[in-house]
Design an enzyme around this catalytic site. Structure first.
Site, PDB file in Angstrom:
ATOM      1  N   GLY A   5       0.830  -1.205   0.000  1.00 44.24           N
ATOM      2  CA  GLY A   5       0.000   0.000   0.000  1.00 44.24           C
ATOM      3  C   GLY A   5       0.860   1.249   0.000  1.00 44.24           C
ATOM      4  O   GLY A   5       1.023   1.907   1.015  1.00 44.24           O
ATOM      5  N   GLU A  44      13.467  -3.776  -2.619  1.00 47.12           N
ATOM      6  CA  GLU A  44      12.732  -3.965  -3.859  1.00 47.12           C
ATOM      7  C   GLU A  44      13.642  -3.774  -5.074  1.00 47.12           C
ATOM      8  O   GLU A  44      13.597  -4.527  -6.012  1.00 47.12           O
ATOM      9  CB  GLU A  44      11.559  -2.988  -3.901  1.00 47.12           C
ATOM     10  CG  GLU A  44      10.658  -3.193  -5.107  1.00 47.12           C
ATOM     11  CD  GLU A  44       9.355  -2.434  -4.990  1.00 47.12           C
ATOM     12  OE1 GLU A  44       9.277  -1.528  -4.148  1.00 47.12           O
ATOM     13  OE2 GLU A  44       8.432  -2.739  -5.757  1.00 47.12           O
TER      14      GLU A  44
END
Lengths: 389, 352
Positions: A126, A245
């Site tokens: 999110g 990431e």
């Protein structure tokens, strides 16, 4: 420099190879962007977990196996080399997982990590909001602490949340100090997606499937123990997640090396047609050189990490590199397949073309997600090369 | 499994870098460019004094016996400073060829000792290079006649100079007549020597290209941080940043390819040819991109003789096709990966 694997590393490779040979699903699983496929993948993840092969680098107490990074690379090589399914819970396992290991309380680690490793809990991210994508500090979704300090009240909207249509939990950044701006006053929360006040609206991706969703929060109560890191320190925590990431863990080299191998096979099978365009052979050679360079870079980085180095802004070169490589390889496959490249999975003559098409569609997103490549280039220029803002 | 360098290897590189920073500064390059022979006996002397000529000569011939992996670091420094000397050709490529000759070959030990002490210049005329670099100032030329390896004194060859855009490259067409007296290897042994020499030459060139790429990036970063337009340093503009970020990325992913190739060569791996060719391609592409974007971000200044960029750019253009052009190396990679049963994909990066 000693490029021989140790006996322990070799034994681990053999073990993983043997387990995969015995346990790999015979039929490919359905797409995890469908409810049916999502549940098939959950079942497969559970099987991996039971063999202690889900999160090999996590400590054993947290559902892992305590492997070092070289063993992790070996696992990935065997896993993708065998053509095993893509990992459905990678947002949780590869992004939130390391974040929790670094910033979570002991209670949070015990509560979340083993269930994440087994995929009993599937996680969605999110971060992005309709007006906060590349400019992530512009987020406006609020999480206001209740008067008694027991919970946050969350209101707002998140978007582009991968696999949120079916996931159980969401992690992300919320503005917990309403008077704050930019990267101040943000907190990092874990939100159960079945909580009252959460509404999920799937967004169809290019392939027509529910690859992501937007999520609306309407007075959603989130217990304060679901905050990861300190109140107002969410940006700091989130930057660490973003580092994971872009860095090594999200995209192990093996996945791309497998694609390169399949591309060489595809080219050889269609060589007569493909060679009408001489640039295709070049692109096939570059698939090997490119993925091999990426693997070598990963091993080099892992070696440096083992000696105590830390990865800095050069992690951003990874993101650009693998996303462009993946795109290029899938473009090449499409060019080799020519008039069959457009066929989707239900077309009787698609055979392997449809898998390349799926990969091609997914590769389009690579230069966009995890921070656009333009943002990565800015980071490289400013933080690695020291150019002025 | 440890794909990193030892602290000693890194310290060695650092020491070479500090030495060349003062001994081969850009002003000196320009001076040497202007001389007739294009070589500086003083520079060669100081390289020898530092022991750099002795690096890969075996220890029993007064050398340091260092392997290809150490040279992967060393050649990057030679490229970074664009040294106007054939050090790598003599002390690495020629030294490697001579070391590989059977012990007892006439003059083998004497040549190696002279290489180590820096008192001999050897030019290598490999068939893959149509023109021989540094043939004119050489004392001895190693030349090919089919699979045969000949060691020919300078006095016995005829040389026609061919000017290069890179004024520190001195290329020549060499005409000579093969004779029994100069033959030092032939047949299978000669073929193997030329094959290994090609790999060493290509690896050495790849390392230099990578060093050149890094130097051009550093020069460009310095320039764009200072040069102002529209009231700001041009390095703050996104278009400029992105050019240089792309160069940094190319360099980042060429480095480990070079290291892997050096290791393959040092350990005589079966797949060494493809590894070396991969390194040559990756480093050549990085250097050419660094040159292309370097000149662009230097603006019109980049098109002048005045800025240092030109020296490194010209070397990069020249070396890209030296010791095998891209077509040659791409074919070697293709031969390795498009063949039936090639070991490709995950798990084959280190195991053959």
């Amino acid at each position: 420099m000693d490029l021989a694997y140790t006996p322990r590393q070799k034994a681990f490779r053999e073990e993983v190879r043997a387990w995969l040979a015995a346990n790999l699903p015979r039929e490919s699983l359905a797409s995890y962007d469908t409810r049916e496929g999502f549940e098939q993948h959950r079942e497969w993840e559970r099987k991996l977990f039971d063999a202690r092969l889900s999160m090999v680098i996590w400590p054993e107490a947290l559902g892992g196996r305590g492997c070092d990074l070289i063993e992790w690379l070996i696992f990935e090589e065997e896993y993708y080399g065998a053509g095993a399914p893509m990992r459905v819970n990678q947002n949780g396992q590869l992004l939130l997982g390391p974040t929790l290991i670094e910033f979570g309380t002991e209670a949070q680690k015990a509560r979340f990590l083993p269930r994440m490793a087994s995929s009993e809990d599937m996680w969605a991210q999110g971060w992005s909001e309709p007006n906060a994508g590349s400019d992530m500090a512009a987020i406006t979704s609020k999480a206001i602490l209740s008067a008694d300090g027991s919970h946050y009240v969350v209101n707002g909207q998140k978007t582009w949340s991968t696999r949120a249509s079916f996931a159980d939990w969401l992690f992300g950044l919320f503005r917990s100090d309403p008077g704050s701006s930019r990267h101040h006053g943000l907190s990092y929360l874990a939100v159960p997606l079945d909580a009252p006040g959460v509404t999920i609206r799937p967004i169809q991706a290019l392939n027509g499937k529910q690859a992501f969703a937007e999520i609306f929060f309407d007075d959603v109560k989130v217990p304060v123990e679901n905050r990861i890191g300190d109140e107002g320190q969410g940006w700091h925590v989130a930057m660490a997640t973003a580092g994971f990431e872009r860095g090594l863990l999200l995209r192990s080299p093996a996945r791309f090396q497998y694609t390169a191998r399949k591309l060489v096979e595809l080219y050889k099978a269609h060589r007569e047609v493909a060679d009408r365009d001489p640039s295709i052979r070049d692109a096939v050679i570059e698939a090997w050189t490119g993925t091999e360079a990426y693997a070598l870079s990963a091993y080099h980085t892992v070696g440096r990490l083992a000696k105590g180095a830390r990865i800095g802004a050069e992690a951003s070169t990874n993101k650009i590199y693998w996303s462009e490589l993946d795109l290029k390889m899938h473009e090449t496959a499409m060019r080799i397949l020519g008039p069959f490249a457009e066929l989707t999975g239900d077309a009787p003559e698609a055979v392997e073309a449809a898998r390349w098409l799926d990969g091609f569609l997914f590769a389009q997103a690579g230069p966009i997600y995890a921070g656009t490549n333009e943002i990565q280039r800015n980071i490289i220029a400013e933080r690695m090369l020291g150019l002025p803002k | 499994m440890d794909f990193t360098f030892t602290d000693d290897q890194l310290a060695f590189r650092e020491a070479v870098s500090r030495f060349l920073m003062t001994e081969a500064a850009p002003e000196m390059l320009r001076e040497i460019w202007d001389t007739d022979i294009g070589r500086s006996p003083e520079l060669r002397k100081s390289l020898a004094e530092q022991g750099l000529t002795a690096l890969s000569v075996p220890e029993n011939c007064c050398g340091l016996g260092m392997d290809d992996v150490a040279w992967a670091l060393m050649t990057q420094e030679l490229g970074y400073y664009a040294i106007p000397d054939s050090l790598a050709d003599v002390a690495y490529v020629a030294a490697g060829l001579i070391t590989a000759l059977p012990a007892g070959t006439a003059e083998r030990e004497a040549w190696l000792v002279r290489i180590a002490e820096g008192s001999i210049r050897i030019a290598v005329g490999h068939p893959v290079n149509p023109l021989v670099a540094d043939a004119n100032p050489a004392d001895l030329l190693l030349l090919a006649h089919g699979d045969e390896v000949h060691a020919v004194p300078r006095a016995q060859v005829e040389i026609e100079a061919n000017a290069s855009i890179d004024l520190s490259r001195r290329l020549a067409r060499v005409r000579w007549t093969p004779a029994t007296a100069s033959l030092i290897a032939d047949g299978e042994a000669g073929r193997a020597l030329w094959a290994q020499t090609l790999n060493r030459g290509a690896l050495s060139t790849a390392g230099q290209l990578l060093g050149l790429a890094q130097r051009m990036l550093d020069l460009s970063v310095d320039y764009v941080a200072q040069r102002k337009q529209f009231g700001k340093p041009i390095g703050s503009f996104q278009a400029v940043k992105h050019h240089l970020a792309d160069v940094a990325t190319k360099i980042e992913f060429a480095k480990p390819v070079l290291y892997r190739a050096a290791y393959a060569l040092a350990h005589g791996e079966a797949g060494a040819d493809a590894r070396v060719s991969h390194a040559k391609l990756a480093c050549g592409e990085a250097a050419w991109l660094a040159a292309r974007h370097g000149i662009q971000v230097h603006g019109a200044m980049g098109y002048t003789w005045e800025v240092d960029l030109q020296m490194f750019m010209k070397r990069a253009w020249a070396l890209d096709a030296s010791w095998g052009d891209r077509g040659f190396h791409k074919s070697r990679v293709a031969d390795a990966i498009l063949v039936e049963g090639a070991a490709l994909g995950p798990g084959h990066t280190f195991e053959e």
